[in-house]
Write a protein that holds these residues in place. Structure first.
Motif, PDB file in Angstrom:
ATOM      1  N   ASP A 141     -33.004 -42.923   0.841  1.00 52.75           N
ATOM      2  CA  ASP A 141     -31.978 -43.350   1.795  1.00 52.75           C
ATOM      3  C   ASP A 141     -32.354 -44.606   2.573  1.00 52.75           C
ATOM      4  OD1 ASP A 141     -33.944 -42.147   3.341  1.00 52.75           O
ATOM      5  OD2 ASP A 141     -32.667 -40.502   4.038  1.00 52.75           O
ATOM      6  N   ASP A 186     -26.356 -46.247   1.152  1.00 47.08           N
ATOM      7  CA  ASP A 186     -25.058 -45.567   1.190  1.00 47.08           C
ATOM      8  C   ASP A 186     -23.973 -46.411   0.538  1.00 47.08           C
ATOM      9  OD1 ASP A 186     -25.090 -47.449   3.241  1.00 47.08           O
ATOM     10  OD2 ASP A 186     -24.046 -46.162   4.679  1.00 47.08           O
ATOM     11  N   ASP A 189     -24.452 -46.359  -3.259  1.00 44.85           N
ATOM     12  CA  ASP A 189     -23.903 -45.113  -3.795  1.00 44.85           C
ATOM     13  C   ASP A 189     -22.385 -45.204  -3.918  1.00 44.85           C
ATOM     14  OD1 ASP A 189     -23.968 -42.474  -4.709  1.00 44.85           O
ATOM     15  OD2 ASP A 189     -23.805 -41.654  -2.687  1.00 44.85           O
ATOM     16  N   ALA A 194     -25.865 -46.652  -7.491  1.00 45.98           N
ATOM     17  CA  ALA A 194     -26.828 -45.564  -7.415  1.00 45.98           C
ATOM     18  C   ALA A 194     -26.367 -44.369  -8.238  1.00 45.98           C
ATOM     19  CB  ALA A 194     -27.039 -45.141  -5.963  1.00 45.98           C
ATOM     20  N   ALA A 196     -27.954 -41.485  -7.626  1.00 45.26           N
ATOM     21  CA  ALA A 196     -28.067 -40.509  -6.543  1.00 45.26           C
ATOM     22  C   ALA A 196     -28.816 -41.149  -5.398  1.00 45.26           C
ATOM     23  CB  ALA A 196     -28.786 -39.252  -7.011  1.00 45.26           C
ATOM     24  N   VAL A 197     -28.564 -40.660  -4.188  1.00 48.30           N
ATOM     25  CA  VAL A 197     -29.313 -41.068  -2.997  1.00 48.30           C
ATOM     26  C   VAL A 197     -29.866 -39.803  -2.350  1.00 48.30           C
ATOM     27  CG1 VAL A 197     -29.193 -42.148  -0.721  1.00 48.30           C
ATOM     28  CG2 VAL A 197     -27.874 -43.107  -2.628  1.00 48.30           C
TER      29      VAL A 197
END
Length: 259
Positions: A141, A186, A189, A194, A196-197
């Motif tokens: 993150d 974020d 994503d 992304a 996944a984060v």
């Protein structure tokens, strides 16, 4: 577990293998894994020597960042691959030299492999392109992407522009490349950069779980699925339907031992 010779560590890259999963680690944490031609040469060498039983490759950076991009002290120096030296080559020689640099990145798109970038902290320029050449990008993150070549008056040239355009579309890709701005995890994503984060503390576990899931799947099916999806964008629906039929026919024959 097997590891690469000491020379790899000296170049700023480590290689480790645990069964069908290989891990390639950028290992210059004191400079946020800023990349050099020596690192690129080692990455290419790893790709050529990698055993055929490797199915998944994880690419990661040691320390606080995935990679801060090109090492500017090398780029502005007087070595064989510095920007001033490259500029003095003929156009053909310069392009050939860059093609060699690209080899360090583009092998990650090899059809027989599934490649995962584990990204924490900054992934700037060459770091961003290294992540883009991977099939999947799992972000902590605190990850930040930036295509910063424009700030040096340069263009992205390490195999990242096509994947970027495929993931986010031409308009957004242009904005990302022209501004060189930081893209937080974020947003990455949200716009499709992304896979996944996850919280920073969970990054290694999430990547290892993903690798394990891929290895647990049938190797032939994984290769066929990767090829199907990679080839889908330029195909019509009819062409993709045909590709699916042909792939499934190969799988059925392989699974039943038909010649």
């Amino acid at each position: 577990m097997t590891t690469s010779p000491a020379a790899g560590s000296e170049a700023g890259v480590r290689y480790a293998q645990d069964g069908p999963v290989a891990t390639v680690t950028l290992d210059r944490p004191d400079v946020l894994n800023a990349q050099t031609p020596a690192m690129w040469s080692e990455l290419t060498d790893i790709s050529r020597k990698m055993p055929g039983d490797v199915r998944v490759v994880i690419v990661r950076g040691e320390g606080r960042a995935f990679s801060a991009g090109l090492d500017l002290s090398v780029a502005r120096g007087d070595g064989d691959s510095s920007l001033p030296v490259l500029a003095r080559l003929s156009p053909e020689e310069c392009a050939d030299r860059i093609a060699g640099f690209q080899d360090a990145f583009t092998w990650l798109r090899r059809p027989s492999l599934v490649t995962i970038a584990a990204v924490q902290g900054h992934a700037i320029g060459a770091g961003f392109q290294l992540a883009l050449n991977c099939d999947m990008r799992v972000l902590a993150d605190d990850a930040r992407f930036s295509m910063a070549e424009v700030t040096l008056g340069l263009v992205p040239d390490l195999g990242g522009t096509k994947r970027l355009t495929e993931l986010v579309g031409p308009s957004r890709a242009l904005e990302i490349c022209l501004t060189g701005r930081r893209i937080p995890a974020d947003e990455a994503d949200r716009i499709g950069l992304a896979t996944a984060v996850v919280p920073r503390a969970e990054l290694d576990g999430a990547v290892n779980d993903l690798a394990a899931a891929i290895v647990a799947a049938d190797a032939g099916a994984v290769a066929e699925i990767k090829a199907l999806l990679a080839g889908a964008p330029p195909r019509t629906y009819d062409e993709q339907d045909r590709a699916e039929r042909e792939a499934q026919t190969r799988r059925l024959r392989d699974l039943t031992g038909q010649e």
